[in-house]
Scaffold this motif. Structure first.
Motif, mmCIF file in Angstrom:
data_model
loop_
_atom_site.group_PDB
_atom_site.id
_atom_site.type_symbol
_atom_site.label_atom_id
_atom_site.label_comp_id
_atom_site.label_asym_id
_atom_site.label_seq_id
_atom_site.Cartn_x
_atom_site.Cartn_y
_atom_site.Cartn_z
ATOM 1 N N UNK A 89 -1.962 -28.738 8.725
ATOM 2 C CA UNK A 89 -3.109 -28.047 7.836
ATOM 3 C C UNK A 89 -2.301 -27.442 7.341
ATOM 4 N N UNK A 90 -0.168 -27.216 7.718
ATOM 5 C CA UNK A 90 0.302 -26.551 6.705
ATOM 6 C C UNK A 90 1.309 -27.473 5.654
ATOM 7 N N UNK A 91 1.323 -28.350 6.094
ATOM 8 C CA UNK A 91 1.207 -29.809 4.925
ATOM 9 C C UNK A 91 0.197 -29.419 4.100
ATOM 10 N N UNK A 92 -0.672 -29.521 4.038
ATOM 11 C CA UNK A 92 -1.730 -29.359 2.946
ATOM 12 C C UNK A 92 -1.415 -27.834 2.534
ATOM 13 N N UNK A 93 -1.075 -26.953 3.052
ATOM 14 C CA UNK A 93 -1.048 -25.396 2.039
ATOM 15 C C UNK A 93 0.228 -25.837 1.266
ATOM 16 N N UNK A 94 0.783 -26.860 2.111
ATOM 17 C CA UNK A 94 2.635 -26.635 1.052
ATOM 18 C C UNK A 94 2.001 -28.059 -0.151
ATOM 19 N N UNK A 95 1.432 -29.005 -0.211
ATOM 20 C CA UNK A 95 1.107 -29.712 -0.922
ATOM 21 C C UNK A 95 1.110 -29.644 -2.768
ATOM 22 N N UNK A 96 0.398 -28.374 -3.140
ATOM 23 C CA UNK A 96 0.455 -28.319 -4.114
ATOM 24 C C UNK A 96 2.396 -27.999 -4.879
ATOM 25 N N UNK A 97 3.526 -27.370 -3.907
ATOM 26 C CA UNK A 97 4.712 -27.184 -4.220
ATOM 27 C C UNK A 97 5.310 -28.908 -4.280
ATOM 28 N N UNK A 98 4.651 -29.314 -3.001
ATOM 29 C CA UNK A 98 5.280 -31.228 -3.654
ATOM 30 C C UNK A 98 4.999 -31.586 -4.565
ATOM 31 N N UNK A 99 3.575 -31.191 -4.966
ATOM 32 C CA UNK A 99 2.996 -32.197 -6.117
ATOM 33 C C UNK A 99 4.318 -31.833 -7.408
ATOM 34 N N UNK A 100 4.345 -30.277 -7.750
ATOM 35 C CA UNK A 100 4.976 -29.874 -7.853
ATOM 36 C C UNK A 100 5.892 -30.308 -9.181
ATOM 37 N N UNK A 101 7.177 -30.872 -7.718
ATOM 38 C CA UNK A 101 8.399 -31.987 -7.845
ATOM 39 C C UNK A 101 7.633 -33.006 -7.801
ATOM 40 N N UNK A 102 6.802 -33.408 -8.322
ATOM 41 C CA UNK A 102 6.498 -35.297 -8.402
ATOM 42 C C UNK A 102 6.184 -36.073 -7.056
ATOM 43 N N UNK A 103 5.970 -35.226 -6.144
ATOM 44 C CA UNK A 103 5.962 -35.922 -4.743
ATOM 45 C C UNK A 103 4.960 -36.061 -4.279
ATOM 46 N N UNK A 104 4.293 -37.357 -3.937
ATOM 47 C CA UNK A 104 3.408 -38.053 -2.779
ATOM 48 C C UNK A 104 3.659 -37.468 -1.516
ATOM 49 N N UNK A 105 2.304 -36.909 -0.508
ATOM 50 C CA UNK A 105 3.037 -37.081 0.898
ATOM 51 C C UNK A 105 1.885 -37.624 1.444
ATOM 52 N N UNK A 106 1.954 -38.210 2.493
ATOM 53 C CA UNK A 106 1.444 -38.820 3.685
ATOM 54 C C UNK A 106 1.449 -38.515 4.661
ATOM 55 N N UNK A 107 1.086 -39.055 5.323
ATOM 56 C CA UNK A 107 0.713 -39.030 7.192
ATOM 57 C C UNK A 107 0.652 -40.438 7.673
ATOM 58 N N UNK A 108 1.451 -40.491 9.070
ATOM 59 C CA UNK A 108 1.371 -41.826 10.112
ATOM 60 C C UNK A 108 1.199 -41.660 10.804
ATOM 61 N N UNK A 109 0.008 -42.000 11.965
ATOM 62 C CA UNK A 109 -0.200 -42.161 13.176
ATOM 63 C C UNK A 109 -0.912 -43.694 13.678
ATOM 64 N N UNK A 110 -0.914 -43.285 15.235
ATOM 65 C CA UNK A 110 -1.237 -44.978 15.404
ATOM 66 C C UNK A 110 -2.535 -45.029 15.283
ATOM 67 N N UNK A 111 -3.568 -44.015 14.960
ATOM 68 C CA UNK A 111 -4.467 -43.681 15.600
ATOM 69 C C UNK A 111 -5.371 -44.657 13.992
ATOM 70 N N UNK A 112 -6.727 -45.289 14.890
ATOM 71 C CA UNK A 112 -7.296 -46.045 14.102
ATOM 72 C C UNK A 112 -8.285 -45.512 12.863
ATOM 73 N N UNK A 113 -8.704 -46.241 11.210
ATOM 74 C CA UNK A 113 -9.030 -45.419 10.479
ATOM 75 C C UNK A 113 -9.954 -44.785 10.733
#
Length: 245
Positions: free
Chosen positions: A96-120
């Protein structure tokens, strides 16, 4: 309130045995023991660090579409967050915190992904429950986590505790190995070099999303590799975030 302040507040209530968890102190002691042993093992010190080259990978998003790190890096810098799974409240607060920061990341041209071992299926649940506009990728057997130096095996006594608590990791992950990643956050420049790395064997401690902004600003000035894999990023279109009423 900062992310860590929220995590600390939740931890205080959880360890005090407050509802809805109502966890007995004996369970807390086992969790503390496992965390202390993982810290003492020095496993986190062996994880990839800033200046190392990040491994390339292709993993499936919640809809089963392959997502390539090479394709994402051809578009811009990449933020990668490894987390334990949908069953972990600390992880959900971090998402949720990363979601809130997502606009700041995208403003710098960055993509964001999360990775976990869980199933789709469980990744779709995470995206839905946390209202995310970035994908969660499924790392079967924690193979990519291992390449970053994050994978560890749960000790037998912790496996027994999880089973008693009905925390069925094999069911969540579709994998009988009883392994997890240490929470890890990375910023990878377009040239594939890690510019920021934060790994903590204590799953109740997470860095603030804003901590990555200096590295992202630096990454915005790093040229891409000369080669790019074909087929685009493989990322499905994200749904629009609901407007606040």
């Amino acid at each position: 309130m900062s992310l860590q302040a929220k995590l600390d507040a939740f931890k205080a209530d959880f360890e005090a045995g407050k509802p809805p968890y109502n966890v007995p102190h004996s369970v807390i002691e086992v969790m503390h023991r496992a965390t202390a042993e993982l810290i003492a093992s020095g496993a986190a010190e062996k994880a990839l660090k800033a200046g190392d080259r990040a491994p390339t990978f292709t993993l499936n998003d919640p809809d089963g579409h392959p997502v390539s790190s090479a394709d994402l890096l051809a578009e811009g810098p990449l933020v990668v967050s490894f987390y334990r799974g949908v069953w972990c409240p600390y992880c959900n607060m971090e998402l949720q915190a990363l979601e809130a920061a997502l606009p700041s990341f995208r403003a710098l041209g960055a993509n964001l992904i999360a990775i976990s071992p869980q199933t789709t299926v469980n990744s779709r649940k995470s995206v839905r429950q946390n209202e995310l506009n970035f994908p969660i990728l499924s790392d079967t057997h924690n193979d990519v986590a291992a390449k970053f130096g994050l994978r560890f095996a749960l000790p037998a006594y912790l496996v027994e505790l999880y089973r008693n608590l009905k925390n069925d990791l094999p069911g969540f992950n579709g994998d009988e190995s009883w392994t997890l990643p240490m929470p890890g956050r990375f910023v990878i420049g377009r040239d594939g070099v890690i510019l920021y790395a934060e790994v903590n064997p204590d799953y109740t401690r997470r860095p603030e999303p804003d901590d990555m902004l200096p590295a992202l600003r630096k990454a915005a000035n790093v040229p891409a590799r000369s080669t790019r894999s074909s087929g685009g990023s493989g990322m499905a279109p994200t749904r629009q975030k609901k407007k606040a009423k």
